[in-house]
Design an enzyme around this catalytic site. Structure first.
Site: not given
Length: 451
Positions: A17, A106, A130, A135, A206, A312
């Protein structure tokens, strides 16, 4: 060309990321400046090893191992290193130095969220996250802002792409869990150690974040009931399909009323993660592959579903950069950050107080009186039967048959669907069935959600 104010951005971490965030910040600098109203200068990227290979080609001079010095000079700090430490220390340092922070962590927020949000409130900083819950799916802002004037009644979410990929393949292809997990690891959907995903830890983190936002209550991670998917097998998938259901690992967060432990408002909340049956007509049943979705039921807005890529590098980077632009706009506008709303302070009840339906699959001897005995045990446990389906199984072959065979006495497989009842009553009743003497094996017990 507009002469924008310059804001220094520090990036912590350059993994899948982080490297995409850095690349997009550099490639789209002019566009992001126009959207944010400020030039977003990537001041540096803190990593453990500056010479490690990266998925994206980035200027070598941006890398440093001195995260603390990078943090001190930044207006916005993006934390993408993951884990609890040193991420917690770095975020607190950034907040105390006057920076706004953006994180996709998270685990950190589920464990230390209250401490981090309190620190931001004390200095007027803002925490953006966010990317921490689903994701690329925009769910944090809708819950925190768009639905702030509504009353969220319930959230059901598929918030882990690895488990959804595994369960979806098992459902579609009739494959076994271990085979699909191996494929998921080869394809990069699952880590070499998949425990966090397949045992539900990731989804529980989450769920804690989503429930805290939806019900304006700090939900500690240890208050989230968690079960994984390692016990789900092909037989359970086949039975679910036959009954018109699909099995999904769900994060369920709901508002409860009329509980003895409820707050002064008469309300409490339940937060739980487990594999559950959901009707194939429900929108969540059509979430395939490694995608995520969050289904929200609100009092005024009704039913809403947010769907998309739950993981991803470039997809999650989209959510991170959205937060960066928001942070930049706040810097330009000035003023203190908006704190998290946790003033409702609703009690989080244990799993036994939740109200659910069950589908119970039992193997019993095919003989008179068995069903009546089982019905009596269910009734004594305050569990009402909704449906019963019986299949006679040849114990020597495992195949269905309508009569006894010459090779041995036939067994019956009972699939019992219950009406809604308290979870504690249901689980205690299943235990009594297992010990009753008329049940040879409890094949599976699955909750039914989405009614």
């Amino acid at each position: 060309m507009i002469d924008y104010r310059n804001l220094r951005v520090a990036l912590l971490g350059a993994g899948a990321v982080g490297s995409q965030v850095a690349s997009l910040l550099l490639r789209h600098a002019d566009e992001l400046a126009d959207r944010a109203g400020a030039t977003l200068e990537l001041a540096g990227i803190a990593v453990r090893d500056v010479d490690a290979p990266r998925d994206v080609d980035l200027p070598q001079e941006l890398f440093t191992t001195d995260a603390e010095s990078l943090i001190v000079g930044a207006d916005i700090v993006i934390e993408l290193i993951g884990g609890l430490e040193p991420a917690r220390t770095y975020l607190l340092q950034a907040i105390n130095s006057g920076a706004d922070v953006v994180t996709a962590n998270k685990a950190l927020l589920a464990t230390y969220g209250t401490e981090i949000f309190d620190a931001a409130d004390q200095v007027g900083a803002q925490v953006y996250y966010e990317a921490a819950a689903a994701g690329a799916i925009p769910i944090i802002r809708p819950l925190r802002d768009s639905l702030a004037g509504d009353r969220v009644k319930r959230i059901m979410g598929i918030v882990n792409g690895t488990t959804n990929y595994i369960l979806d393949r098992m459902d579609a292809e009739g494959a076994e869990f271990s085979d699909v997990l191996a494929d998921a690891q080869r394809l990069g959907y699952a880590e070499s150690d998949p425990t966090a995903d397949i045992e539900g830890y990731d989804a529980a983190q989450k769920a804690a974040i989503l429930a805290s936002l939806a019900f304006h209550t700090a939900v500690p991670l240890d208050a989230v009931h968690r079960e994984g998917i390692t016990h789900v097998d092909k037989a359970m998938m086949d039975a679910a399909r036959h009954a018109g259901y699909v099995i999904k690992l769900l994060a369920v967060c709901e508002r409860l009323t009329g509980e003895a432990e409820a707050s002064a408002s008469g309300e409490a909340i339940s937060v739980r993660v487990y594999p559950a049956l959901i009707a194939r007509t429900h929108p969540l049943a059509s979430v395939h592959g490694a995608n995520n979705a969050v289904f929200v039921e609100a009092e005024a807005a009704g039913s809403l579903m947010f769907y998309g890529a739950g993981a991803g590098g470039v997809q999650t980077a989209s959510a991170v950069l959205g937060d960066v632009v928001s942070a930049a706009r706040r810097h330009i506008a000035g003023g203190v950050g908006v704190g998290e709303s946790t003033r409702a302070n609703l009690p989080v009840l244990e799993i036994g107080r939740a109200v659910t339906r069950y589908q119970i699959t039992l193997e019993v001897e095919d003989q008179p009186g068995v069903l009546a005995t089982i019905a009596g045990i269910l009734s004594d446990g305050r569990v009402s039967i909704a449906t019963v389906e019986q299949t006679v199984i040849d114990p020597t072959t495992g195949t269905a048959t309508a009569t006894d065979t010459e090779t041995g006495a036939a067994q019956a497989r009972l699939v019992i669907g219950t009406h809604k009842a308290r979870e504690q009553d249901l689980s205690e009743t299943v235990q009594r069935l297992a010990e009753s003497g008329v049940v040879e094996r409890v094949v599976s017990v699955l909750r039914v959600e989405g009614d």
